[in-house]
Design a protein around this motif. Sequence first.
Motif, PDB file in Angstrom:
ATOM      1  N   HIS A 100       0.011 -17.420   2.684  1.00 54.36           N
ATOM      2  CA  HIS A 100      -0.813 -16.504   3.469  1.00 54.36           C
ATOM      3  C   HIS A 100      -0.489 -15.082   3.035  1.00 54.36           C
ATOM      4  N   ILE A 101      -1.494 -14.389   2.524  1.00 51.89           N
ATOM      5  CA  ILE A 101      -1.301 -12.989   2.154  1.00 51.89           C
ATOM      6  C   ILE A 101      -1.323 -12.183   3.443  1.00 51.89           C
ATOM      7  N   MET A 102      -0.201 -11.557   3.719  1.00 49.43           N
ATOM      8  CA  MET A 102      -0.043 -10.819   4.969  1.00 49.43           C
ATOM      9  C   MET A 102      -0.553  -9.386   4.851  1.00 49.43           C
ATOM     10  N   ASN A 103      -0.349  -8.773   3.678  1.00 53.53           N
ATOM     11  CA  ASN A 103      -0.720  -7.373   3.518  1.00 53.53           C
ATOM     12  C   ASN A 103      -0.779  -7.039   2.034  1.00 53.53           C
ATOM     13  N   ILE A 104      -1.797  -6.325   1.647  1.00 50.39           N
ATOM     14  CA  ILE A 104      -1.894  -5.690   0.331  1.00 50.39           C
ATOM     15  C   ILE A 104      -2.395  -4.287   0.608  1.00 50.39           C
ATOM     16  N   SER A 105      -1.695  -3.307   0.072  1.00 48.92           N
ATOM     17  CA  SER A 105      -2.115  -1.932   0.325  1.00 48.92           C
ATOM     18  C   SER A 105      -1.810  -1.071  -0.891  1.00 48.92           C
ATOM     19  N   VAL A 106      -2.756  -0.207  -1.240  1.00 48.37           N
ATOM     20  CA  VAL A 106      -2.631   0.678  -2.398  1.00 48.37           C
ATOM     21  C   VAL A 106      -2.775   2.112  -1.923  1.00 48.37           C
ATOM     22  N   SER A 107      -1.919   2.980  -2.421  1.00 49.20           N
ATOM     23  CA  SER A 107      -2.010   4.401  -2.106  1.00 49.20           C
ATOM     24  C   SER A 107      -3.427   4.893  -2.374  1.00 49.20           C
TER      25      SER A 107
END
Length: 184
Positions: A100-107
């Motif tokens: 389960h991908i919980m979080n992906i975040s890019v500046s």
Amino acid sequence: MWKLLHKLKDAVIYDADREFYAKVFPDSVAPRDLLRLRKMDHADLPRVLTIENENYEFPWSEGIFKDCFRAINYTNWVCEAPDESIVGYCIISVMAGEAHIMNISVSPRFQRQGAGRKMLEHLIEYARPRAEKIFLEVRPSNPGAIDLYRKTGFREIGVRKNYYPAKQGREDAIMFELDLVPRL
């Protein structure tokens, strides 16, 4: 042998040849290919929290990230530019044959430059020997992410009503799934 290779790959994702060619032949390597992924550590939290706060109206707290370090089935990564600045992060949970991908975040300064795709592809490859399926949720108000997930092979499998906090109450989540085991 494969388990040892995956453990080594899990520690740091880096290709020295690409960096060399990028220095000698600058147009020969895409900027996305120079990004590296490595395991997140506690010293990364200030930058990770900055990115989280830049991207979300209702960001995860420092305590949530610390819980992700403590959970034995979570793996946390940062994405670094060649100058070693953190441009993004991603977190995955793998348990009982599911990821389960919980979080992906890019500046915000690095969005639409391939960092999100690079992290997503890395998480898929990380999960492949450990799980049969990978899941994630996304806000309907995030069309860029939805497009990326669809282009990467994820398929929509449902909606979680009132999943995310929002300015006007709650926002649904679109649920996505990707089969990691080839169908015969």
